[in-house]
Design an enzyme around this catalytic site. Structure first.
Site, PDB file in Angstrom:
ATOM      1  N   HIS A 206      -5.079   5.307 -10.305  1.00 20.35           N
ATOM      2  CA  HIS A 206      -4.890   3.899  -9.893  1.00 20.35           C
ATOM      3  C   HIS A 206      -6.276   3.059  -9.617  1.00 20.35           C
ATOM      4  O   HIS A 206      -7.345   3.854  -9.456  1.00 20.35           O
ATOM      5  CB  HIS A 206      -4.122   3.893  -8.892  1.00 20.35           C
ATOM      6  N   CYS A 207      -6.328   1.857  -9.332  1.00 18.18           N
ATOM      7  CA  CYS A 207      -7.514   1.061  -9.246  1.00 18.18           C
ATOM      8  C   CYS A 207      -6.986  -0.028  -8.283  1.00 18.18           C
ATOM      9  O   CYS A 207      -5.788   0.155  -7.710  1.00 18.18           O
ATOM     10  CB  CYS A 207      -8.348   0.764 -10.283  1.00 18.18           C
ATOM     11  N   ARG A 208      -7.696  -1.088  -8.525  1.00 18.75           N
ATOM     12  CA  ARG A 208      -7.401  -2.352  -7.431  1.00 18.75           C
ATOM     13  C   ARG A 208      -6.001  -3.080  -8.134  1.00 18.75           C
ATOM     14  O   ARG A 208      -5.066  -3.392  -7.409  1.00 18.75           O
ATOM     15  CB  ARG A 208      -8.327  -3.233  -7.480  1.00 18.75           C
TER      16      ARG A 208
END
Length: 98
Positions: free
Chosen positions: A63-65
């Site tokens: 995951h990321c932003r």
């Protein structure tokens, strides 16, 4: 492998399920707000594959932003033979809006 929704991710984290969980945001973003994932920034991923090599055939959630960088991480890991990589569309922003 199919992506995982923020709802499913939250449910699994709430249950303390064990899975390989990687945050591909930059360190400063991770320090501000993290979900307990291992932090390997997307740009560092090619040089840090040895840290996750043992999980090549296990489910890996990235995951990321917002889901864009983790989408790229998923494609990269798949190109390196990781077979069960799942992205979190919407990323931490969507997660925090649950």
């Amino acid at each position: 492998m199919d992506d995982i929704s923020v709802e499913d991710l939250k449910e699994r984290l709430d249950k303390n399920e064990k899975f390989v969980f990687i945050d591909v945001r930059e360190e400063w973003e991770y320090e501000d707000d993290n979900l307990g994932a291992k932090n390997i920034p997307l740009g560092d991923l090619p040089n840090r594959l040895d840290e996750i090599e043992q999980f090549k055939n296990q489910e890996i959630v990235v995951h990321c932003r917002s889901g864009a960088r983790s989408g790229n991480a998923k494609k990269f890991l798949e190109s390196k033979g990781f077979s069960k990589v799942r992205n979190v569309p919407g990323g931490i922003m969507a997660f925090r809006n649950l």
